[in-house]
Design an enzyme around this catalytic site. Structure first.
Site, PDB file in Angstrom:
ATOM      1  N   ASP A   6       0.861  -1.184   0.000  1.00 49.15           N
ATOM      2  CA  ASP A   6       0.000   0.000   0.000  1.00 49.15           C
ATOM      3  C   ASP A   6       0.900   1.237   0.000  1.00 49.15           C
ATOM      4  O   ASP A   6       1.620   1.487   0.977  1.00 49.15           O
ATOM      5  CB  ASP A   6      -0.883  -0.030   1.257  1.00 49.15           C
ATOM      6  N   ASN A  18       4.598   9.959  -0.562  1.00 49.59           N
ATOM      7  CA  ASN A  18       5.580   8.871  -0.464  1.00 49.59           C
ATOM      8  C   ASN A  18       6.269   8.610  -1.804  1.00 49.59           C
ATOM      9  O   ASN A  18       7.482   8.378  -1.862  1.00 49.59           O
ATOM     10  CB  ASN A  18       4.894   7.582   0.010  1.00 49.59           C
ATOM     11  N   TYR A  32     -12.017  12.283  -4.564  1.00 52.77           N
ATOM     12  CA  TYR A  32     -11.104  11.966  -5.674  1.00 52.77           C
ATOM     13  C   TYR A  32     -10.539  13.258  -6.267  1.00 52.77           C
ATOM     14  O   TYR A  32      -9.316  13.407  -6.421  1.00 52.77           O
ATOM     15  CB  TYR A  32     -11.883  11.182  -6.727  1.00 52.77           C
TER      16      TYR A  32
HETATM   17  P1  NAD Z   1      -7.512   1.090 -11.586  1.00 58.39           P
HETATM   18  O1  NAD Z   1      -8.356   1.074 -10.369  1.00 58.39           O
HETATM   19  O2  NAD Z   1      -7.718   0.005 -12.603  1.00 58.39           O
HETATM   20  O3  NAD Z   1      -5.973   1.109 -11.221  1.00 58.39           O
HETATM   21  C1  NAD Z   1      -5.476   1.677 -10.041  1.00 58.39           C
HETATM   22  C2  NAD Z   1      -4.479   0.709  -9.435  1.00 58.39           C
HETATM   23  O4  NAD Z   1      -3.927   1.318  -8.256  1.00 58.39           O
HETATM   24  C3  NAD Z   1      -5.122  -0.610  -9.014  1.00 58.39           C
HETATM   25  O5  NAD Z   1      -4.337  -1.684  -9.453  1.00 58.39           O
HETATM   26  C4  NAD Z   1      -5.140  -0.511  -7.489  1.00 58.39           C
HETATM   27  O6  NAD Z   1      -5.111  -1.774  -6.872  1.00 58.39           O
HETATM   28  C5  NAD Z   1      -3.917   0.343  -7.227  1.00 58.39           C
HETATM   29  N1  NAD Z   1      -3.964   1.057  -5.946  1.00 58.39           N
HETATM   30  C6  NAD Z   1      -4.957   1.852  -5.471  1.00 58.39           C
HETATM   31  N2  NAD Z   1      -4.633   2.340  -4.266  1.00 58.39           N
HETATM   32  C7  NAD Z   1      -3.389   1.853  -3.973  1.00 58.39           C
HETATM   33  C8  NAD Z   1      -2.521   1.989  -2.870  1.00 58.39           C
HETATM   34  N3  NAD Z   1      -2.852   2.715  -1.796  1.00 58.39           N
HETATM   35  N4  NAD Z   1      -1.315   1.343  -2.898  1.00 58.39           N
HETATM   36  C9  NAD Z   1      -0.963   0.598  -3.976  1.00 58.39           C
HETATM   37  N5  NAD Z   1      -1.754   0.425  -5.051  1.00 58.39           N
HETATM   38  C10 NAD Z   1      -2.961   1.041  -5.040  1.00 58.39           C
HETATM   39  O7  NAD Z   1      -7.721   2.531 -12.266  1.00 58.39           O
HETATM   40  P2  NAD Z   1      -7.161   3.107 -13.639  1.00 58.39           P
HETATM   41  O8  NAD Z   1      -8.320   3.505 -14.451  1.00 58.39           O
HETATM   42  O9  NAD Z   1      -6.135   2.217 -14.200  1.00 58.39           O
HETATM   43  O10 NAD Z   1      -6.471   4.444 -13.117  1.00 58.39           O
HETATM   44  C11 NAD Z   1      -5.060   4.554 -12.988  1.00 58.39           C
HETATM   45  C12 NAD Z   1      -4.698   5.992 -12.682  1.00 58.39           C
HETATM   46  O11 NAD Z   1      -5.147   6.833 -13.745  1.00 58.39           O
HETATM   47  C13 NAD Z   1      -5.338   6.530 -11.416  1.00 58.39           C
HETATM   48  O12 NAD Z   1      -4.420   7.355 -10.742  1.00 58.39           O
HETATM   49  C14 NAD Z   1      -6.505   7.330 -11.922  1.00 58.39           C
HETATM   50  O13 NAD Z   1      -6.840   8.366 -11.033  1.00 58.39           O
HETATM   51  C15 NAD Z   1      -5.978   7.861 -13.233  1.00 58.39           C
HETATM   52  N6  NAD Z   1      -7.063   8.184 -14.181  1.00 58.39           N
HETATM   53  C16 NAD Z   1      -7.720   7.204 -14.869  1.00 58.39           C
HETATM   54  C17 NAD Z   1      -8.736   7.548 -15.751  1.00 58.39           C
HETATM   55  C18 NAD Z   1      -9.474   6.526 -16.574  1.00 58.39           C
HETATM   56  O14 NAD Z   1     -10.314   6.906 -17.408  1.00 58.39           O
HETATM   57  N7  NAD Z   1      -9.210   5.249 -16.457  1.00 58.39           N
HETATM   58  C19 NAD Z   1      -9.092   8.885 -15.920  1.00 58.39           C
HETATM   59  C20 NAD Z   1      -8.417   9.852 -15.184  1.00 58.39           C
HETATM   60  C21 NAD Z   1      -7.388   9.489 -14.335  1.00 58.39           C
END
Ligand code: NAD
Ligand code: UDP
Length: 315
Positions: free
Chosen positions: A57, A100, A146
């Site tokens: 985490d 971090n 968020y």
């Molecule tokens: P996702 O939920 O599939 O991926 C996020 C990953 O982060 C997951 O594998 C989760 O297990 C991990 N995670 C979450 N909290 C954690 C922690 N405290 N420690 C370690 N791992 C942790 O989401 P995504 O769509 O792949 O998004 C990835 C990034 O892109 C995010 O930062 C999100 O805010 C950003 N984002 C995505 C979109 C989109 O359309 N998919 C749009 C805007 C921003």
């Protein structure tokens, strides 16, 4: 060849990024606590030279032995259904997790790449949204956990840049879809495709006139790499500027899948943005980047993926 840490590397976007980085010869240390990610997204990477997975985490202190050239911080749940389910974890990973990850980058003298979001613009009053727009966010609404965490993450990243001289990149990601999305992720594209394939009603929230601009994952990740490799420090929008209403999206999904499901209308979530479309002039001019995959092609590829993962349930 560089040694890169990817937080959130088992998630939808992070897993695609890990694949692309390894393909181009970089070493990848993927850190994920699997709160919304899945090992299935990276199972073909285990045993591949240069790939390491650490279950951790990142809201707690992060340490990675050995040299690190870059820290790409993608860890954060990103789906609106998670905003109500795990709000504190979202606030923590956007704030403490970013701190971090920045600390790790600073200790290693590494480049830092922040996955930010179009949600920093909130329910935008300027359309399309250029990076210079400061946004219209409700800090205390359900989406605020968020949006404000990401706004804090951007502020912290720029403070590390100005105060510590850290080399940083910030991508503002607009709605992205494609393979490796969770079937139960709750976002419009995955919901509609899964509903269509399973013969269920497609749930359009509100009257479906709200707009989004959907970017296929391959285009998005190509944009990440172009930005990471560039010398562009300030936030940069990466997204597809073709704007659709949510009703148009639902109709397109029905057409592409050949499903006979019905469209039903359900209440609009609180603070759901009425319109969203990136101004991508900065990415075009400074990175030479533009999306290439049109929505129909991307939906066809994503529907094919969900047919496979849903197996016998797929219609
Ligand atoms: P996702 O939920 O599939 O991926 C996020 C990953 O982060 C997951 O594998 C989760 O297990 C991990 N995670 C979450 N909290 C954690 C922690 N405290 N420690 C370690 N791992 C942790 O989401 P995504 O769509 O792949 O998004 C990835 C990034 O892109 C995010 O930062 C999100 O805010 C950003 N984002 C995505 C979109 C989109 O359309 N998919 C749009 C805007 C921003
Ligand atoms: N949406 C919808 N039906 C669903 C899921 C989402 O109509 O089953 C709507 C949602 O209210 C929003 C849009 O589709 O207006 C995009 O939602 P998503 O969760 O994909 O992304 P975000 O709201 O974060 O842009």
């Amino acid at each position: 060849m560089a040694r890169l840490v990817v937080t959130g590397g088992a998630g939808f976007l992070g897993s695609h990024l890990c694949h692309r980085l390894l393909d181009r010869g970089d070493e990848v240390v993927c850190i994920d606590n699997l709160i919304t990610g899945s090992l299935a997204n990276i199972d073909d990477l285990f045993g591949r030279p240069g790939f390491t997975f650490v279950e951790h985490d990142v809201s707690a202190f992060i340490w990675v032995p050995g040299p690190v050239d870059g820290v790409l911080h993608l860890a954060s749940p990103a789906s609106p259904i998670d905003f109500e389910r795990i709000p504190i974890q979202i606030l923590k990973v956007g704030s403490l997790g970013t701190h971090n990850a920045l600390g790790l980058a600073k200790a290693k003298g590494a480049r830092f790449f922040l996955a930010s979001t179009s949600e920093v613009y909130g329910d935008p009053l300027v359309h399309p949204q250029p990076e210079s727009y400061w946004g219209n966010v409700n800090p205390i609404g359900p989406r605020g956990v968020y949006d404000e965490a990401k706004r804090f993450a951007e502020a912290m990243t720029m403070a590390y840049h100005r105060h510590h001289g850290l080399d940083v990149r910030i991508v503002r990601i607009f709605n992205t879809y494609g393979t490796h999305m969770r079937a139960d992720d709750g976002r419009a594209v995955s919901n509609f495709i899964v509903q269509a394939l399973q013969g269920q009603d497609l749930t359009v929230f509100g009257d479906g006139s709200q707009t989004r601009s959907f970017c296929y994952v391959d285009d998005e990740v190509r944009g990440f790499l172009a930005l990471y490799d560039s010398d562009v420090v300030g936030p940069t929008n990466i997204g597809n500027p073709h704007e659709y209403t949510i009703l148009q999206l639902a109709e397109l999904v029905l057409e592409v899948t050949g499903s006979s499901s019905e469209i039903v209308f359900e209440p609009l979530p609180v603070d759901d943005p009425t319109q969203r479309k990136p101004d991508i002039a900065r990415a075009r001019d400074l990175l030479g980047w533009a999306p290439e995959v049109d929505l129909r092609t991307g939906i066809e590829r994503t529907a094919e993926y969900f047919r496979r993962v849903l197996g016998g349930d797929a219609g």
